[in-house]
Design a protein around this motif. Structure first.
Motif, PDB file in Angstrom:
ATOM      1  N   ALA A 136       9.308   6.902   1.876  1.00  0.00           N
ATOM      2  CA  ALA A 136       9.466   6.835   3.332  1.00  0.00           C
ATOM      3  C   ALA A 136       9.627   8.222   3.945  1.00  0.00           C
ATOM      4  CB  ALA A 136      10.662   5.952   3.688  1.00  0.00           C
ATOM      5  N   THR A 137      10.373   9.107   3.281  1.00  0.00           N
ATOM      6  CA  THR A 137      10.542  10.462   3.827  1.00  0.00           C
ATOM      7  C   THR A 137       9.221  11.227   3.789  1.00  0.00           C
ATOM      8  OG1 THR A 137      11.269  11.277   1.656  1.00  0.00           O
ATOM      9  CG2 THR A 137      12.976  10.581   3.191  1.00  0.00           C
ATOM     10  N   CYS A 138       8.400  10.981   2.763  1.00  0.00           N
ATOM     11  CA  CYS A 138       7.093  11.631   2.729  1.00  0.00           C
ATOM     12  C   CYS A 138       6.212  11.126   3.867  1.00  0.00           C
ATOM     13  CB  CYS A 138       6.426  11.378   1.376  1.00  0.00           C
ATOM     14  SG  CYS A 138       7.198  12.255  -0.012  1.00  0.00           S
ATOM     15  N   HIS A 139       6.240   9.819   4.130  1.00  0.00           N
ATOM     16  CA  HIS A 139       5.493   9.282   5.268  1.00  0.00           C
ATOM     17  C   HIS A 139       6.024   9.850   6.584  1.00  0.00           C
ATOM     18  CE1 HIS A 139       2.642   6.387   3.649  1.00  0.00           C
ATOM     19  NE2 HIS A 139       3.548   6.057   2.731  1.00  0.00           N
ATOM     20  N   ALA A 140       7.321  10.110   6.643  1.00  0.00           N
ATOM     21  CA  ALA A 140       7.923  10.601   7.883  1.00  0.00           C
ATOM     22  C   ALA A 140       7.352  11.948   8.300  1.00  0.00           C
ATOM     23  CB  ALA A 140       9.437  10.705   7.722  1.00  0.00           C
ATOM     24  N   VAL A 141       7.002  12.788   7.327  1.00  0.00           N
ATOM     25  CA  VAL A 141       6.457  14.109   7.655  1.00  0.00           C
ATOM     26  C   VAL A 141       4.939  14.135   7.522  1.00  0.00           C
ATOM     27  CG1 VAL A 141       8.580  15.290   7.000  1.00  0.00           C
ATOM     28  CG2 VAL A 141       6.783  14.951   5.285  1.00  0.00           C
ATOM     29  N   GLY A 142       4.332  12.946   7.317  1.00  0.00           N
ATOM     30  CA  GLY A 142       2.885  12.867   7.231  1.00  0.00           C
ATOM     31  C   GLY A 142       2.309  13.461   5.962  1.00  0.00           C
ATOM     32  N   LEU A 143       3.013  13.315   4.862  1.00  0.00           N
ATOM     33  CA  LEU A 143       2.575  13.918   3.605  1.00  0.00           C
ATOM     34  C   LEU A 143       1.512  13.037   2.951  1.00  0.00           C
ATOM     35  CD1 LEU A 143       5.097  15.632   1.242  1.00  0.00           C
ATOM     36  CD2 LEU A 143       3.005  14.653   0.363  1.00  0.00           C
ATOM     37  N   PRO A 144       0.326  13.560   2.691  1.00  0.00           N
ATOM     38  CA  PRO A 144      -0.773  12.738   2.174  1.00  0.00           C
ATOM     39  C   PRO A 144      -0.747  12.598   0.650  1.00  0.00           C
ATOM     40  CG  PRO A 144      -1.566  14.948   2.602  1.00  0.00           C
ATOM     41  CD  PRO A 144      -0.107  14.945   2.978  1.00  0.00           C
ATOM     42  N   VAL A 145       0.258  11.917   0.132  1.00  0.00           N
ATOM     43  CA  VAL A 145       0.378  11.688  -1.308  1.00  0.00           C
ATOM     44  C   VAL A 145       0.508  10.191  -1.527  1.00  0.00           C
ATOM     45  CG1 VAL A 145       1.695  12.154  -3.404  1.00  0.00           C
ATOM     46  CG2 VAL A 145       1.459  13.927  -1.666  1.00  0.00           C
ATOM     47  N   GLY A 146      -0.284   9.643  -2.459  1.00  0.00           N
ATOM     48  CA  GLY A 146      -0.278   8.213  -2.697  1.00  0.00           C
ATOM     49  C   GLY A 146       0.981   7.718  -3.381  1.00  0.00           C
TER      50      GLY A 146
ATOM     51  N   THR B 143       3.631  19.701  -4.128  1.00  0.00           N
ATOM     52  CA  THR B 143       2.594  20.700  -3.854  1.00  0.00           C
ATOM     53  C   THR B 143       1.468  20.621  -4.883  1.00  0.00           C
ATOM     54  OG1 THR B 143       3.938  22.325  -5.065  1.00  0.00           O
ATOM     55  CG2 THR B 143       4.113  22.317  -2.662  1.00  0.00           C
ATOM     56  N   ALA B 144       1.835  20.306  -6.144  1.00  0.00           N
ATOM     57  CA  ALA B 144       0.795  20.130  -7.162  1.00  0.00           C
ATOM     58  C   ALA B 144      -0.087  18.924  -6.857  1.00  0.00           C
ATOM     59  CB  ALA B 144       1.437  19.976  -8.541  1.00  0.00           C
ATOM     60  N   ALA B 145       0.471  17.946  -6.122  1.00  0.00           N
ATOM     61  CA  ALA B 145      -0.291  16.750  -5.765  1.00  0.00           C
ATOM     62  C   ALA B 145      -1.167  16.962  -4.534  1.00  0.00           C
ATOM     63  CB  ALA B 145       0.653  15.581  -5.522  1.00  0.00           C
ATOM     64  N   GLY B 146      -1.101  18.158  -3.936  1.00  0.00           N
ATOM     65  CA  GLY B 146      -1.985  18.459  -2.818  1.00  0.00           C
ATOM     66  C   GLY B 146      -1.300  18.655  -1.489  1.00  0.00           C
ATOM     67  N   ALA B 147       0.029  18.506  -1.431  1.00  0.00           N
ATOM     68  CA  ALA B 147       0.735  18.695  -0.164  1.00  0.00           C
ATOM     69  C   ALA B 147       0.902  20.182   0.120  1.00  0.00           C
ATOM     70  CB  ALA B 147       2.101  18.020  -0.216  1.00  0.00           C
TER      71      ALA B 147
END
Length: 321
Positions: A231-241, A277-281
């Motif tokens: 949820a916190t990743c979605h909150a900042v718009g982080l494009p990680v599955g 960051t390794a996942a592309g963020a």
């Protein structure tokens, strides 16, 4: 000292990967607060599952405590765990003292802590197995690199062996006690072994249902904490599955078990940012997501745990009606 050590470790781990302060502040202040509120709610559910597991284990030993009391102990011991060196051991000792207030014996208290620890391993192992099964259904070739599953399976086998061994030990008649003239240290060590044996027997005497329910409680505890990170990743718009986030989270749990700093300060933060960051963020969004997650799951629990500890000192009736 905790803050200095944590910042130092974070600086070493993130050397050369610090985000631009303006980008970080933009990602942090621009977070979707509906997602942040959902993350906070999921963390509450995670804590409630932990408290429910404690009540369930104590109830299995014939000790009843109220839901509020169990939640207060959970908050207080969590605050201790994330703020002190070797916090897990200190928090377990604190929880044991609180359980003694409910009328539980020392053996029952020790057994409940042992069962709780093993159930925590079982809950995390269950998440690993479910996640691995989901991945293998998508790509069966991943089975060739599934060495961590062997470790998880080994932990499950050891836990089951401890329970079966304790049950068999219970069936053996106790031998006649003989007076001994050992020294004080030897007598203390013998009493310690005797108490450990009694706690082991008490834990092994639980029905399989109690072990399964305890592991499921902990699975909910771990899962909702993972969803809090999502949820916190979605909150900042982080494009990680979700699958990638689950892999990062479960990998960080291995780092989390090594008590290098209280609450994993600096270590967990660095591992999460590096994984994202390794996942592309981008570094800025990864750092913002980790800061929000750690605020909810770590730092805000310190004042909440302190307030709960004060309430526990004044609560005259911890036992449920």
């Amino acid at each position: 000292m905790v803050l200095v050590v944590g910042l130092g470790l974070a600086a070493i781990g993130l050397h050369g990967r610090f985000p631009d302060p303006r980008d970080f502040l933009g990602a942090f202040t621009g977070a979707n607060y509906w997602w942040v509120a959902l993350a906070a709610a999921l963390q509450v559910v995670s804590l409630a599952a932990f408290a429910g597991q404690q009540r369930q284990i104590l109830r299995a030993f014939g000790v009843r405590v109220s839901a509020g009391y169990a939640m207060a102990v959970t908050l207080a011991r969590t605050a201790i765990s994330i703020s002190m060196p070797v916090g897990s051991a200190v928090s377990a000792g604190y929880a044991g003292r609180q359980y003694l207030r409910t009328g539980a014996s020392k053996e029952t208290t020790a057994a409940s802590l042992i069962v709780s620890g093993l159930a925590s391993i079982g809950g995390l192992a269950l998440l690993y197995l479910v996640g691995a099964a989901a991945l293998l259904t998508r790509d069966p070739h991943l089975l060739a690199g599934a060495q961590p599953l062997a470790v998880v399976g080994g932990l499950i086998v050891l836990t089951a062996a401890a329970a079966v061994g304790g049950r068999r030990l219970m069936r053996r008649p106790a031998g006649p006690s003989r007076p001994r003239s050992d020294g004080r240290a030897a007598a203390w060590f013998r009493r310690l072994l005797s108490s450990a044996r009694e706690a082991w027997q008490a834990g092994a005497a639980l029905r399989a249902r109690e072990w399964i329910v305890g592991a499921l409680y902990y699975a909910v505890n771990w899962l909702t904490d993972l969803l809090c990170l999502v949820a916190t990743c979605h909150a900042v718009g982080l494009p990680v599955g979700l699958t990638t986030l689950a892999g990062i989270y479960l990998g960080v749990q291995i780092v989390r078990q090594v008590p290098l700093t209280p609450g994993g300060v600096g270590v967990i933060d660095t591992a999460l940012v590096a994984g994202l960051t390794a996942a592309g963020a981008t570094t800025a969004t990864a750092a913002a997501a980790v800061v929000v997650y750690r605020l909810i799951s770590c730092w805000l629990l310190l004042p909440a745990g302190g307030a709960a500890a004060l309430w526990l000192r004044r609560d005259p009736a911890p036992v449920a009606p």
